[in-house]
Design a protein around this motif. Structure first.
Motif, PDB file in Angstrom:
ATOM      1  N   LEU A 105     -23.414 -44.719 -92.802  1.00 23.31           N
ATOM      2  CA  LEU A 105     -24.919 -45.184 -93.070  1.00 23.31           C
ATOM      3  C   LEU A 105     -25.204 -46.590 -93.193  1.00 23.31           C
ATOM      4  O   LEU A 105     -24.834 -46.620 -93.948  1.00 23.31           O
ATOM      5  CB  LEU A 105     -25.729 -44.254 -94.039  1.00 23.31           C
ATOM      6  N   ASP A 108     -29.294 -50.102 -90.350  1.00 26.63           N
ATOM      7  CA  ASP A 108     -30.254 -49.605 -89.646  1.00 26.63           C
ATOM      8  C   ASP A 108     -30.549 -47.971 -89.895  1.00 26.63           C
ATOM      9  O   ASP A 108     -31.325 -47.575 -88.776  1.00 26.63           O
ATOM     10  CB  ASP A 108     -30.054 -50.028 -88.354  1.00 26.63           C
ATOM     11  N   ARG A 109     -29.911 -47.524 -90.779  1.00 27.68           N
ATOM     12  CA  ARG A 109     -29.903 -45.707 -90.693  1.00 27.68           C
ATOM     13  C   ARG A 109     -28.920 -45.707 -90.070  1.00 27.68           C
ATOM     14  O   ARG A 109     -29.839 -43.818 -89.403  1.00 27.68           O
ATOM     15  CB  ARG A 109     -32.026 -45.423 -91.180  1.00 27.68           C
ATOM     16  N   GLU A 110     -28.770 -45.639 -89.612  1.00 30.23           N
ATOM     17  CA  GLU A 110     -28.180 -44.824 -87.838  1.00 30.23           C
ATOM     18  C   GLU A 110     -26.863 -44.532 -88.907  1.00 30.23           C
ATOM     19  O   GLU A 110     -25.545 -45.169 -89.088  1.00 30.23           O
ATOM     20  CB  GLU A 110     -27.803 -46.310 -87.096  1.00 30.23           C
ATOM     21  N   THR A 112     -22.650 -42.480 -88.038  1.00 29.95           N
ATOM     22  CA  THR A 112     -21.728 -42.489 -87.315  1.00 29.95           C
ATOM     23  C   THR A 112     -20.841 -41.670 -87.833  1.00 29.95           C
ATOM     24  O   THR A 112     -20.463 -41.551 -89.285  1.00 29.95           O
ATOM     25  CB  THR A 112     -21.265 -43.645 -87.155  1.00 29.95           C
ATOM     26  N   ILE A 143     -33.001 -40.806 -90.462  1.00 33.85           N
ATOM     27  CA  ILE A 143     -31.552 -41.107 -90.426  1.00 33.85           C
ATOM     28  C   ILE A 143     -31.575 -40.573 -88.631  1.00 33.85           C
ATOM     29  O   ILE A 143     -32.081 -39.346 -88.101  1.00 33.85           O
ATOM     30  CB  ILE A 143     -30.526 -40.303 -90.656  1.00 33.85           C
ATOM     31  N   TYR A 144     -30.874 -42.042 -88.131  1.00 35.45           N
ATOM     32  CA  TYR A 144     -30.459 -41.595 -87.073  1.00 35.45           C
ATOM     33  C   TYR A 144     -29.146 -41.451 -85.968  1.00 35.45           C
ATOM     34  O   TYR A 144     -28.325 -41.932 -87.360  1.00 35.45           O
ATOM     35  CB  TYR A 144     -31.667 -42.719 -85.839  1.00 35.45           C
ATOM     36  N   ALA A 145     -28.697 -41.220 -84.980  1.00 31.44           N
ATOM     37  CA  ALA A 145     -27.288 -40.744 -84.933  1.00 31.44           C
ATOM     38  C   ALA A 145     -27.710 -41.388 -82.685  1.00 31.44           C
ATOM     39  O   ALA A 145     -28.085 -40.711 -82.555  1.00 31.44           O
ATOM     40  CB  ALA A 145     -26.544 -39.795 -84.699  1.00 31.44           C
ATOM     41  N   GLU A 146     -26.439 -42.224 -82.381  1.00 25.78           N
ATOM     42  CA  GLU A 146     -26.816 -43.325 -80.664  1.00 25.78           C
ATOM     43  C   GLU A 146     -25.721 -41.767 -79.827  1.00 25.78           C
ATOM     44  O   GLU A 146     -24.457 -42.052 -81.612  1.00 25.78           O
ATOM     45  CB  GLU A 146     -26.973 -44.214 -80.297  1.00 25.78           C
ATOM     46  N   TRP A 172     -27.291 -42.327 -73.296  1.00 24.26           N
ATOM     47  CA  TRP A 172     -27.447 -42.578 -73.932  1.00 24.26           C
ATOM     48  C   TRP A 172     -28.274 -41.512 -74.822  1.00 24.26           C
ATOM     49  O   TRP A 172     -29.362 -41.570 -74.300  1.00 24.26           O
ATOM     50  CB  TRP A 172     -27.450 -44.042 -75.662  1.00 24.26           C
ATOM     51  N   ARG A 174     -30.475 -40.409 -78.072  1.00 23.03           N
ATOM     52  CA  ARG A 174     -30.915 -40.699 -79.795  1.00 23.03           C
ATOM     53  C   ARG A 174     -31.546 -39.304 -80.638  1.00 23.03           C
ATOM     54  O   ARG A 174     -32.532 -39.178 -80.449  1.00 23.03           O
ATOM     55  CB  ARG A 174     -31.661 -42.132 -79.697  1.00 23.03           C
ATOM     56  N   LYS A 176     -32.800 -38.017 -84.330  1.00 22.48           N
ATOM     57  CA  LYS A 176     -33.674 -38.349 -85.720  1.00 22.48           C
ATOM     58  C   LYS A 176     -33.674 -36.765 -86.514  1.00 22.48           C
ATOM     59  O   LYS A 176     -34.029 -35.673 -86.465  1.00 22.48           O
ATOM     60  CB  LYS A 176     -34.964 -38.743 -85.181  1.00 22.48           C
TER      61      LYS A 176
END
Length: 179
Positions: A105, A108-110, A112, A143-146, A172, A174, A176
Motif C-alpha cells: 500500500l 498514495d493509498r494505492e 499493488t 484504498i485504490y487500485a489501478e 486503465w 481505477r 476504490k
C-alpha cells in the motif's frame, strides 16, 4: 507499543482476544491464517530483494505495471527500496514456508499485489492477502487500485474483494475500496 510478530504493524487492542499467542499476532493476521495456517505476510526486508527483483523482471508480471516496461537493474531496485516513504507498507506473502508474492500500500493509498510464484495461482492466496490488507489497513481507507484493462485476473480479484470501479481511461481502470 506491541507489534504483530507476523506483519510487524502495531497491534490494535482487542479485548475479546484471550489467547496469549493471539495477543502477539494482530486479529487480521489471525484471520488470514484461520483457514490455512500456511499463509501469512511479513514486512518486506532487504533479504527479500533478490527474489522480488526476479519476479519484477519477469515480463509476465511487469506487463501490467504502469511504470515499468523492462526488467529492473539491481541498482534501481535497491534505490527504490532504500528511498521508500515511511507511510508506505510493503509485505512479502508467504505460503507453505515459501515466499510467493508481494502486497503493498503506497503513500498514495494505492494497493499493488502480484504473485511471483506461478504455482500458487488459483489457490485464493491473492484474494485472502488483499482482504487481509483491506482489514489491517482499514484506517487508510479509501484504498485504490489501478488495473490495466486487459488484466482480467486482477479486475476480478479487486471486484471480488469489494473494490468498485471509480474511474477509467482507454487503458486503465481505477478501483476504490471504502470500509
Amino acid at each position: 507499543m506491541t507489534v504483530c510478530k507476523r506483519c510487524g504493524l502495531e497491534i490494535r487492542t482487542n479485548k475479546s482476544q484471550k489467547d496469549a499467542e493471539h495477543k502477539r499476532i494482530c486479529q487480521p493476521c489471525v484471520d488470514l491464517a484461520e483457514n490455512d495456517d500456511q499463509l501469512y505476510v511479513s514486512p518486506l526486508e532487504r533479504d527479500d530483494l533478490e527474489i522480488v527483483l526476479a519476479w519484477r523482471s519477469n515480463p509476465k508480471i511487469y506487463r501490467y505495471f504502469r511504470e515499468q516496461n523492462n526488467p529492473l537493474s539491481w541498482k534501481e531496485h535497491v534505490e527504490w527500496f532504500e528511498s521508500r516513504n515511511s507511510d508506505r507498507y510493503d509485505f512479502m506473502i508467504h505460503y507453505q514456508d515459501r515466499r510467493v508474492g508481494v502486497i503493498s500500500l503506497g503513500s498514495d493509498r494505492e494497493v499493488t499485489i502480484y504473485l511471483g510464484d506461478f504455482s500458487v495461482h488459483g489457490e485464493g492466496i491473492a484474494t485472502r492477502s488483499l482482504n487481509w490488507l483491506c482489514e489491517r489497513l482499514n484506517d487508510k481507507s479509501p484504498i485504490y487500485a489501478e488495473v490495466h484493462k486487459d488484466n482480467m485476473n486482477s479486475i476480478h480479484l479487486f471486484q471480488s474483494c469489494g473494490f468498485r470501479l471509480d474511474a477509467e481511461t482507454e487503458s486503465w481502470k481505477r478501483y476504490k475500496y471504502s470500509d
